[in-house]
Write a protein that holds these residues in place. Structure first.
Motif, PDB file in Angstrom:
ATOM      1  N   GLY C 457     102.264  34.245  78.834  1.00  0.00           N
ATOM      2  CA  GLY C 457     101.949  32.877  79.193  1.00  0.00           C
ATOM      3  C   GLY C 457     101.605  32.004  77.999  1.00  0.00           C
ATOM      4  N   TYR C 458     101.324  32.603  76.857  1.00  0.00           N
ATOM      5  CA  TYR C 458     101.037  31.770  75.690  1.00  0.00           C
ATOM      6  C   TYR C 458     102.337  31.372  75.009  1.00  0.00           C
ATOM      7  CZ  TYR C 458      96.197  32.924  76.452  1.00  0.00           C
ATOM      8  OH  TYR C 458      94.977  33.045  77.021  1.00  0.00           O
ATOM      9  N   ARG C 459     102.475  30.113  74.733  1.00  0.00           N
ATOM     10  CA  ARG C 459     103.673  29.622  74.057  1.00  0.00           C
ATOM     11  C   ARG C 459     103.532  29.696  72.542  1.00  0.00           C
ATOM     12  NH1 ARG C 459     106.805  26.523  77.588  1.00  0.00           N
ATOM     13  NH2 ARG C 459     105.875  26.341  79.679  1.00  0.00           N
ATOM     14  N   LEU C 460     102.282  29.683  72.110  1.00  0.00           N
ATOM     15  CA  LEU C 460     102.032  29.676  70.662  1.00  0.00           C
ATOM     16  C   LEU C 460     100.729  30.416  70.411  1.00  0.00           C
ATOM     17  CD1 LEU C 460     102.550  28.627  67.739  1.00  0.00           C
ATOM     18  CD2 LEU C 460     101.332  26.532  68.381  1.00  0.00           C
ATOM     19  N   ARG C 480     107.070  35.772  70.728  1.00  0.00           N
ATOM     20  CA  ARG C 480     106.657  34.374  70.951  1.00  0.00           C
ATOM     21  C   ARG C 480     106.329  33.727  69.605  1.00  0.00           C
ATOM     22  NH1 ARG C 480     103.824  37.260  73.670  1.00  0.00           N
ATOM     23  NH2 ARG C 480     104.214  36.185  75.635  1.00  0.00           N
ATOM     24  N   SER C 481     106.152  32.420  69.625  1.00  0.00           N
ATOM     25  CA  SER C 481     105.841  31.701  68.389  1.00  0.00           C
ATOM     26  C   SER C 481     104.438  32.071  67.915  1.00  0.00           C
ATOM     27  CB  SER C 481     105.910  30.187  68.617  1.00  0.00           C
ATOM     28  OG  SER C 481     107.239  29.793  68.846  1.00  0.00           O
ATOM     29  N   VAL C 482     104.369  32.519  66.700  1.00  0.00           N
ATOM     30  CA  VAL C 482     103.082  32.914  66.134  1.00  0.00           C
ATOM     31  C   VAL C 482     102.988  32.372  64.713  1.00  0.00           C
ATOM     32  CG1 VAL C 482     101.505  34.818  65.662  1.00  0.00           C
ATOM     33  CG2 VAL C 482     103.233  35.078  67.442  1.00  0.00           C
ATOM     34  N   VAL C 483     101.835  31.824  64.381  1.00  0.00           N
ATOM     35  CA  VAL C 483     101.580  31.447  62.987  1.00  0.00           C
ATOM     36  C   VAL C 483     100.514  32.376  62.437  1.00  0.00           C
ATOM     37  CG1 VAL C 483     100.879  29.631  61.397  1.00  0.00           C
ATOM     38  CG2 VAL C 483     102.113  29.045  63.504  1.00  0.00           C
ATOM     39  N   ALA C 582     105.585  23.154  67.272  1.00  0.00           N
ATOM     40  CA  ALA C 582     105.338  22.947  68.700  1.00  0.00           C
ATOM     41  C   ALA C 582     106.617  22.771  69.520  1.00  0.00           C
ATOM     42  CB  ALA C 582     104.393  21.760  68.893  1.00  0.00           C
ATOM     43  N   PRO C 583     107.556  21.927  69.081  1.00  0.00           N
ATOM     44  CA  PRO C 583     108.747  21.713  69.931  1.00  0.00           C
ATOM     45  C   PRO C 583     109.485  23.023  70.230  1.00  0.00           C
ATOM     46  CG  PRO C 583     108.637  20.078  68.174  1.00  0.00           C
ATOM     47  CD  PRO C 583     107.576  21.090  67.879  1.00  0.00           C
ATOM     48  N   ASN C 584     109.679  23.844  69.221  1.00  0.00           N
ATOM     49  CA  ASN C 584     110.344  25.136  69.451  1.00  0.00           C
ATOM     50  C   ASN C 584     109.593  25.979  70.457  1.00  0.00           C
ATOM     51  OD1 ASN C 584     112.209  24.463  67.611  1.00  0.00           O
ATOM     52  ND2 ASN C 584     111.529  25.876  66.001  1.00  0.00           N
ATOM     53  N   ALA C 585     108.254  25.853  70.426  1.00  0.00           N
ATOM     54  CA  ALA C 585     107.445  26.654  71.336  1.00  0.00           C
ATOM     55  C   ALA C 585     107.342  26.005  72.710  1.00  0.00           C
ATOM     56  CB  ALA C 585     106.055  26.856  70.744  1.00  0.00           C
ATOM     57  N   GLY C 586     107.984  24.864  72.861  1.00  0.00           N
ATOM     58  CA  GLY C 586     107.959  24.206  74.162  1.00  0.00           C
ATOM     59  C   GLY C 586     106.666  23.459  74.434  1.00  0.00           C
ATOM     60  N   LEU C 587     106.028  23.010  73.376  1.00  0.00           N
ATOM     61  CA  LEU C 587     104.750  22.308  73.520  1.00  0.00           C
ATOM     62  C   LEU C 587     104.935  20.843  73.186  1.00  0.00           C
ATOM     63  CD1 LEU C 587     102.444  24.842  71.667  1.00  0.00           C
ATOM     64  CD2 LEU C 587     102.404  24.342  74.126  1.00  0.00           C
ATOM     65  N   MET C 635     101.039  22.224  81.834  1.00  0.00           N
ATOM     66  CA  MET C 635     102.381  22.802  81.743  1.00  0.00           C
ATOM     67  C   MET C 635     102.334  24.229  82.263  1.00  0.00           C
ATOM     68  SD  MET C 635     103.296  23.584  77.771  1.00  0.00           S
ATOM     69  CE  MET C 635     102.408  22.118  77.247  1.00  0.00           C
ATOM     70  N   ASP C 636     103.410  24.604  82.852  1.00  0.00           N
ATOM     71  CA  ASP C 636     103.544  25.927  83.459  1.00  0.00           C
ATOM     72  C   ASP C 636     103.475  27.006  82.377  1.00  0.00           C
ATOM     73  OD1 ASP C 636     104.064  27.867  85.378  1.00  0.00           O
ATOM     74  OD2 ASP C 636     106.217  27.810  84.877  1.00  0.00           O
ATOM     75  N   CYS C 637     102.686  28.006  82.616  1.00  0.00           N
ATOM     76  CA  CYS C 637     102.604  29.109  81.655  1.00  0.00           C
ATOM     77  C   CYS C 637     103.589  30.203  82.030  1.00  0.00           C
ATOM     78  CB  CYS C 637     101.192  29.680  81.613  1.00  0.00           C
ATOM     79  SG  CYS C 637     100.046  28.569  80.821  1.00  0.00           S
ATOM     80  N   ALA C 638     104.635  30.287  81.337  1.00  0.00           N
ATOM     81  CA  ALA C 638     105.610  31.356  81.543  1.00  0.00           C
ATOM     82  C   ALA C 638     106.407  31.450  80.248  1.00  0.00           C
ATOM     83  CB  ALA C 638     106.501  31.062  82.730  1.00  0.00           C
TER      84      ALA C 638
END
Ligand SMILES: [Zn+2]
Ligand SMILES: [Zn+2]
Ligand SMILES: [Zn+2]
Lengths: 638, 638, 638
Positions: C457-460, C480-483, C582-587, C635-638
């Motif tokens: 559920g985490y986008r970033l 998933r996107s990770v920094v 963020a955009p790539n991660a859908g945020l 925003m939906d978490c999926a």
């Protein structure tokens, strides 16, 4: 009594062959007093019980024969090495528990009974020998109590004495627990032997505990002091003196002063600006070679109140660069004269320079004297001689009651040092700011203790920051103009919050319901100009707001005679407050040029220019570091 | 002798399997020296009396077989844990009395006799085993005396040794009392056992007491050091070395250097700028990745004087970011090469990098090496290899006497640290300011001790801040151009004021009659430009004023050859002083671009650009962090 | 569960006659919880073994009868004076070795077995009496572990316990020596009894030694804590709580939290800004009466992770000026309400104000309550009552998973505090900077421990500064996107450098080959805007540079999902990084006005204006210190 000059002299530091010429040179410079002996214990009693008075008798003869009046000091601030051998536990400890041992001065704990007795013994011996000697015109007891932060000691001797003091003060631990609120954090005691000194705690100790320790510590100084007073009173009729310091606040000087005759203090204007006054770098640079323009006058006025019947001296006057401040510039030419005249204008009987000749050795070898280490005259000598000449050409300067009184209260210093609530809250600074504002408005000021009850003749009284006001003080003030606050009656004498909450000014409906401390650089602007900084109170009640902040919160409330001030004014706001109140009080005020200060005596107005540029005043050009005076009739006190 | 490169290596930190490749890689990079062993006591003698030399023998073989010359260190700066068990009282104490115990390094008191003997014992054992081993080309004794403020110790061992030192120095307490002026504040002693260390006093101790403690402490280092010197001298003919530090001033390096052959030092330009030099934030930012442009050269010149016959090395050269400064940026590309060449230009025989490979553990794990912890080459390695290549393509750099001499005197540092009179007065800083001014004028400089008596060939000598000048030095200087002062001869060797007062320059009628210290931000402007800051003297006498302040007070007086400087010049005033005097002394000076420095050797002129931008000089563009050189005939020294 | 309000109350501080009206007034203000007892040991057990429960029974009855739910505290943070008599060695010692004794609170060493048993004993006694009492709805164990720097103790008890911990952890000294790299500087041990605490060393101790001491110290808190947990678990089913503090990092809160039910913390926004946050003077002035806009939210999110199943409270909420910060201004009107709502928006079940009525005595007498010392309502009371009213008019605020996760790892704080490499490197500050950047972009954030493995559920996910990353964490993060970074995996868990060197991000070819710390005021500008400050890494490898500095060195590398950040971004660079990823991660991100923060719950978006001026947002004008909310579908978490 005609004002006169003196000097501090250490015959034991110099070859016998110099003594006669030294004495003759002192007299030639116009000096009439010489203080000796206060650091000479190791020469008077080189081994325990074995005395050498020959050199001291000789020195007294030489000085007296030259025409000098002698002040003899008891040497108790510098016990010799053999004393430390005899009482290895006689030393104070610092707050971390480290011993403060032998090797400089003031190396004793005021609570050590053994050393206290030794101090009494040497005072008796000196009193026996010189108490009736007419050449000894005054006595100095010890030297600069409290200098080097020596009042508060965390030694075992202090801890034991503190427990006895607590038992005597409170009677039982229940009373103490209640008085201090020890239910808080389960700090309750069931025996006085459980109570330690308020150091080495995890976080701050109970403020009531700390305040008790401060009161105890002040009492210990008084008790210690009175052992010597008693020894000397029985043996001499000459006046007893102690030389206080600048901004030493850890003991109540009024309590020490009560048992002796003359207050004196050691005035080092340039050193004090560098080492013990808050000031911006610009201000430090501006007064670098002059000292703060209000610090000396403040202490003059303070110690005039401490001395019995207003009798006070400057026992040590800075004559050139000192050694002990972070930076040690030289006085501007003229400042030694200015400082001396300023003391006389404020009522000093004697100004005594420290020291005759710069010592070529030990801790103070870089401290200027009136003469250089090579015995040539130093710049201060000429200025002293000029003052002596001027004194000889005029009548005595006579004091007159000032139109304004300012109350100074040592326990308030302890209260707010213990419970500052803002990191830079200083009672002393608050009072000095107020004093400075009065003086910049051209007013002469008397400082009074909070025990004062006679206010006849004062048109205006100021009482900033008094932690706990005795009701009798309110009664004594009557209906004259008074400015109370901030932070007045905010605590009881045990440092707890009273109910009802302060300031409890009779007939003025105002309550301080909340306080705020403000960090440096923040301020609450006041409508019409100026601002509150450092400390801001929320005032409630029906008293009329005289000055308010931009949000409409009252800053000064009052009824035309009694005022309460709910914040710490910046200089501009102080000026507005004084301008607001002075006319009603029948006072003429006008802002002096920066650096200029005036002082009114019975028949003269003195003006002192602390600035480094000439200023115009009263139609005269007063040069940098200049002092002048002219006939003047102060306003009638009634 | 041809210059060469080396490296510090810790075989005990690495698997045996890496040793051969390490040695081969060192040689491949052009290194010819390797220092080992100085921290390895726990591996050499894991338990008291039980030795393991196998690994060390092996390491020596591997390194030597690869063609490397070995410097073997005695491991006495890191006694093992069992030593602490054996001598629980071997540690130094800090000035508050707290033990400085086991768990890092330098955990010993120089006055502890038991540990001193252990240090001699391990030196003997190592000397017995390796003293005649031809693979050991030099010895390092201990490591960085005085690092981490370890010279001054307030331990019981130090106190006892101090009493013996005092007894030996003064003979009896009367002599000591007189020398120190202990009559002041009744500090007189009747037994040496009454004398403590000068800590934990109420206010400052007698400066003579403190200076004696500093002299004693320096002597204890020398005495400690010579135990190992004696042990090794009897067992080896290889040269003995110690590696000194930057701005460590608590012991007299000339005294330590006297018994050994080669001085070396550990040069960390970026760390030193961050942790031990006064500089504005702007200056720190400007030289953030280069280090101060004069700090290294100053120490090169200083240690050239400390080394016997001018022999000196850089034993540890910063090769990248260090770990121990408050902030640790990386050197600009080129700086490792620049620093190395700068050392050679100043006469270093060897520059040895610290360390070969960054350790992955313990205190210095963030300290760069020539290789990374994962054994990849670090940026410094290429620069070292480039220097090696450059060295191989040119003849040896030969030194030549500089035209200017500057005197450096450790006891003056102690004197003014003890009696600063101004909070920021630092002898080292004063001398470095003078050195910087000379270098900015393009001059090469020799530093000499105050014991120097051979000045032939010097056109100009500078001697700022020397507390007590031996008469023989005046005689030796003859009538060449010399700039003395400020603060010269202001005290005796016991730190008392002489009579007559200083500076006592022969044939120059000038006396310093008063001194002033000035806080930061204040200055006394000088007529014609520049200013005095920090320190200002009042000069009297008939000597001609060459430069005066705006009020007409003399700042520099002189007769065309001897000059006395009565203040601390700012950079502009230093420039004026040098411009004023240089022509008479036959010196050509011209101001270099900021950040550029030059150094003349027998046949070459080197130029170093410490700036972060390229500069034009001598028709060349020298890039940031660049070094260049060209043939140059220095001026004839006669 | 519906949110509710509470208050901290000390019946033992007030006359019995006030209790009923106090209880009634609490209820009238809309409060439903009351915490009592946590400082009352001296009243519960006035002498060892002699108990007085009458007053406590009475207080519980009064409060419960009024309708209040009670949280009962164990009083173990304030052992009475008789305990100190019984265990004179129970105190912690500071790093210099000085005892931290009786007279305030938290005067115990976590390693003292005797006192630990006493703490268990009193918990058992309280549990026996009140464990099944239905009026006691929750228990608080001790109070603010770690407050006043009390986790690290250098006492003899701690030293002995540390040796046992080491023996249990490492088994034998060879293993320990290897793990710590003790061959360095001959620090090797042959017995655990040789190992001291890492204080009083000559220079820094081995970082591995210090880190072990920090791990040990955290473990000692857990062990100490669990004695009371065990005592109470056997005696009650009510939830167990501890009240943590802000920015107390010396123990692992996740470890303490594991054995109890609800995390709570004590939130003092204005005090914390003044006493524990880095900020420029301008920023301090800007938020003087509001507190830092991210500090509270950060801790809310952190302690939501510490609490079992996300259960957490604010146990103490600042209601007005406090007493313990350097300066103590009042909250802007509205801030008490804002802080309360902010806690609820982040998931607090209860917000409990500290304290009901300002105490008129002892250490906290200047700490505001909801009522004044004279029992009049203080300004905070109205705001609390308004929140109570608002709560009553709406359904429960329900939490929803945030789209962004941020990892917080206590051992990383210890690692970098031990080995900062730059004087101002703080892990906490690094994470808070990152959190602030996310929030300024309008994102809601979940904080997770490094032991988290469920990231659905985490986008970033952001993971700055983690010293040692478990491999399992990498696996759990999936693609998933990770920094990551900076300083990730730079050390092993023993605080040594791993081989290969970090960051070891799977499938991202990047190695940190060199690091630099940069002093304040210096920066490395980044192409396109923003800069790195404080910390800069040199990155090598084939990973794509996404952002580079002006010299072309990579600052952020990544492959579109995994990123590694090689430096400490300034706010502008943080914004760029988030905008980039963020955009790539859908945020969706957009920069909020300064001082405004938002928080999304299941059905609402809350907005909080920490500014002192109104701001426009979402079509609304939000006043200074204002809070508002409106329906919102996160925003939906999926
Ligand atoms: Zn004095
Ligand atoms: Zn200590
Ligand atoms: Zn080194």
């Amino acid at each position: 009594m005609k004002q006169s000059l003196g000097v501090c002299y250490y015959p034991e530091h110099w070859p016998r062959s110099m003594w006669e010429s030294d004495a003759a040179n002192m007299v030639a410079a116009g000096l009439s007093w010489v203080r000796i002996g206060e650091f000479a214990w190791s020469r008077i009693e080189p081994q325990p019980g074995s005395f050498d008075f020959a050199w001291l008798d000789d020195a007294i003869s030489v000085l007296s024969d030259a025409g000098l009046r002698i002040v003899l000091g008891t040497p108790t601030c510098t016990p010799p090495a053999w004393m430390a051998d005899k009482y290895p536990d006689m030393f104070a400890h610092d707050a971390r528990g480290h011993i403060r041992g032998f090797g400089s001065r003031r190396h004793y704990c005021f609570s050590h009974a053994g050393y206290r007795a030794e101090a009494g013994r040497i005072a008796e011996i000196l009193g026996d020998r010189y108490g009736r000697d007419p050449r000894i015109h005054a006595w100095q007891i010890d030297n600069e109590y409290g200098c080097h932060d020596t009042v508060l000691s965390w030694s075992p001797a202090a801890r034991d004495a503190f427990r006895h003091w607590l038992a005597a003060t409170y009677g039982d631990t229940d009373t103490l627990n209640t008085a201090w609120g020890n239910v808080f954090w389960s700090m309750e005691y069931s025996s006085f032997d459980q109570i330690g000194l308020p150091n080495l705690t995890v976080t701050q100790p109970n403020p009531s505990h700390e305040l008790a320790f401060r009161r105890f510590s002040s009492d210990q100084v008084v008790r210690w002091h009175e052992v010597q007073v008693d020894a000397l009173r029985a043996r001499t009729d000459a006046p007893l003196i102690h030389n206080y310091m600048g901004r030493v606040l850890d003991f109540d000087h009024f309590d020490v002063g009560r048992s002796i005759d003359i207050a004196s203090w050691d005035s080092y204007p340039i050193g004090f600006l560098s080492d013990r006054l808050e000031a911006s770098p610009e201000r430090r640079a501006q007064y670098l070679q002059q000292g703060d323009p209000d610090m000396q006058a403040f202490h003059h006025d303070l110690y005039r109140a401490v001395g019995r019947d207003g009798r006070w001296w400057v026992m040590e006057q800075q004559p050139g660069p000192v050694n002990w401040a972070p930076y040690n510039p030289a006085p501007l030419p003229g400042m030694v004269r200015l400082w001396t005249w300023e003391a006389f204008a404020h009522g000093a009987e004697v100004v005594s320079y420290f020291r005759w000749r710069q010592a070529p050795f030990a801790q103070e070898q870089m401290h200027a004297g009136l003469r250089r280490p090579d015995d040539a005259p130093a710049p201060g000598l000429d200025e002293a001689a000029r003052v002596a000449q001027e004194l000889s050409e005029m009548p005595a300067v006579e004091q007159v009651q000032a139109p304004v009184a300012l109350i100074f209260d040592y326990p308030s210093e302890w209260a707010w040092a213990t419970l500052p609530q803002g990191a830079d809250f200083s009672y002393f600074r608050l009072v000095l700011d107020c004093y400075r504002a009065l003086r910049r408005s051209g007013l002469s000021v008397d400082i009074l203790p909070s025990s004062a009850r006679a206010f006849d003749g004062y048109r205006l009284v100021l009482a900033p920051g008094i932690a706990s006001v005795p009701d009798a003080l309110f009664r004594a003030l009557g209906d004259r103009s008074v400015v109370f606050g901030p932070r007045m009656n905010a605590v009881t004498r045990e440092l707890t919050i009273p109910d009802p909450m302060g300031p409890a000014v009779p007939e003025l409906d105002v309550t301080v319901t909340r306080v705020e401390s403000l960090p440096p650089g923040t301020r609450r602007a006041v409508a019409g100009g100026g601002a509150v900084h450092r400390w801001m109170e929320t005032l409630e009640g029906s008293a009329t707001a005289v000055i308010s902040d931009l949000q409409g919160a009252a800053v000064l409330v009052g009824d035309g005679t009694a005022y309460y001030l709910g914040g710490w004014p910046d200089p501009e706001l102080w000026k507005r407050i004084i301008s607001e109140i002075a006319p009603n009080a029948g006072l003429d005020v006008s802002e002096l040029p920066p650096g200029l200060r005036i002082r009114d005596t019975k028949t003269l107005r003195f003006a002192f220019n602390y600035g480094s540029e000439a200023v115009e005043y009263n139609g005269e050009t007063i040069p940098a570091a200049g002092v002048t005076w002219w006939p003047h009739q102060p306003m009638d006190c009634a």
